[in-house]
Design an enzyme around this catalytic site. Structure first.
Site, short mmCIF file in Angstrom:
data_model
loop_
_atom_site.label_atom_id
_atom_site.label_comp_id
_atom_site.label_asym_id
_atom_site.label_seq_id
_atom_site.Cartn_x
_atom_site.Cartn_y
_atom_site.Cartn_z
N HIS A 68 1.05 -0.70 0.64
CA HIS A 68 0.07 0.05 0.39
C HIS A 68 0.68 1.33 -0.01
O HIS A 68 1.72 1.42 0.79
CB HIS A 68 -1.04 -0.17 1.05
CG HIS A 68 -1.88 1.20 1.53
ND1 HIS A 68 -1.81 1.53 2.27
CD2 HIS A 68 -2.44 2.02 0.19
CE1 HIS A 68 -2.92 2.59 2.26
NE2 HIS A 68 -2.93 2.28 0.91
N ASP B 157 6.99 7.26 -20.99
CA ASP B 157 7.95 7.14 -21.92
C ASP B 157 9.06 6.90 -22.31
O ASP B 157 9.85 6.67 -21.76
CB ASP B 157 7.25 8.28 -22.71
CG ASP B 157 7.27 10.43 -22.42
OD1 ASP B 157 9.46 9.29 -21.65
OD2 ASP B 157 7.02 11.23 -22.39
N HIS C 209 6.47 19.08 -14.12
CA HIS C 209 7.18 17.85 -14.83
C HIS C 209 8.02 17.18 -14.32
O HIS C 209 8.51 16.82 -13.77
CB HIS C 209 7.35 18.17 -16.10
CG HIS C 209 8.00 16.88 -16.56
ND1 HIS C 209 7.29 15.70 -16.94
CD2 HIS C 209 9.40 16.41 -17.63
CE1 HIS C 209 8.02 14.83 -17.61
NE2 HIS C 209 9.78 15.34 -18.18
N TYR D 28 4.97 13.54 -22.18
CA TYR D 28 4.47 13.53 -20.87
C TYR D 28 3.93 12.65 -21.21
O TYR D 28 2.82 12.50 -20.48
CB TYR D 28 3.54 15.43 -21.19
CG TYR D 28 4.60 16.23 -20.95
CD1 TYR D 28 5.89 16.65 -19.82
CD2 TYR D 28 4.18 16.82 -21.50
CE1 TYR D 28 6.48 17.97 -20.15
CE2 TYR D 28 5.15 18.58 -21.62
CZ TYR D 28 6.20 18.46 -21.07
OH TYR D 28 7.29 19.77 -21.09
N SER D 29 4.11 11.50 -21.71
CA SER D 29 2.90 10.36 -21.88
C SER D 29 3.42 9.06 -20.42
O SER D 29 4.40 8.56 -20.66
CB SER D 29 3.05 9.33 -23.19
OG SER D 29 2.54 10.12 -24.02
N ASN D 30 3.59 9.84 -19.15
CA ASN D 30 4.29 9.67 -18.07
C ASN D 30 2.95 9.61 -17.16
O ASN D 30 2.32 10.27 -17.01
CB ASN D 30 4.91 10.05 -17.66
CG ASN D 30 6.07 10.57 -18.37
OD1 ASN D 30 6.99 9.28 -18.54
ND2 ASN D 30 6.08 12.12 -19.07
#
Length: 132
Positions: free
Chosen positions: A20, A28, A99, A121-123
């Site tokens: 947890h 990316d 970012h 920014y594909s994170n």
């Protein structure tokens, strides 16, 4: 052989060991991986595998309490954000960071999964929840 969609041994091991509040980052191809954080490199060529495919498979195994995205993603709106919106029911509460702060957060991750995604920014940082 496993019956679930996730076949990657390293990624299966990390997810099985998460507790947890632990963090798993899916990134990316350009996201830097901090020293000391495990890299699970799935990238084989630009675009493969794509961010959305990896996220869908990870969500088939990982209980997520909340997720973190970079604020800059809202301005660029990569296909990743479209998929995240589609899957929001499995992602819990959303938080936004710059970012730069996202990269700082990734220092605390159990692992960073590198995809072949080349959209900026594909994170996403997935914070593990509990199933009970």
């Amino acid at each position: 052989m496993k019956k679930t969609p996730l076949l990657n041994v390293a990624l299966s091991r990390v997810i099985a060991g998460m507790g947890h509040g632990d963090i798993l980052v899916i990134g990316d191809a350009g996201l830097p991986v901090p020293p000391g954080v495990e890299l699970i490199d799935l990238a084989i060529t630009p675009g493969l595998p794509d961010f959305a495919s990896v996220l869908r498979v990870v969500l088939s195994e990982l209980q997520v309490e909340r997720h973190v995205l970079a604020e800059e993603m809202q301005k660029v709106v990569p296909p990743a954000l479209v998929e995240i919106e589609r899957l929001k029911g499995k992602l819990g509460k959303r938080e936004w960071l710059t970012h730069e702060d996202f990269k700082v957060l990734s220092r605390s991750a159990r692992a960073v999964v590198r995809t072949g995604e080349c959209q900026p920014y594909s994170n996403i940082a997935l914070i593990s929840g509990v199933t009970f």
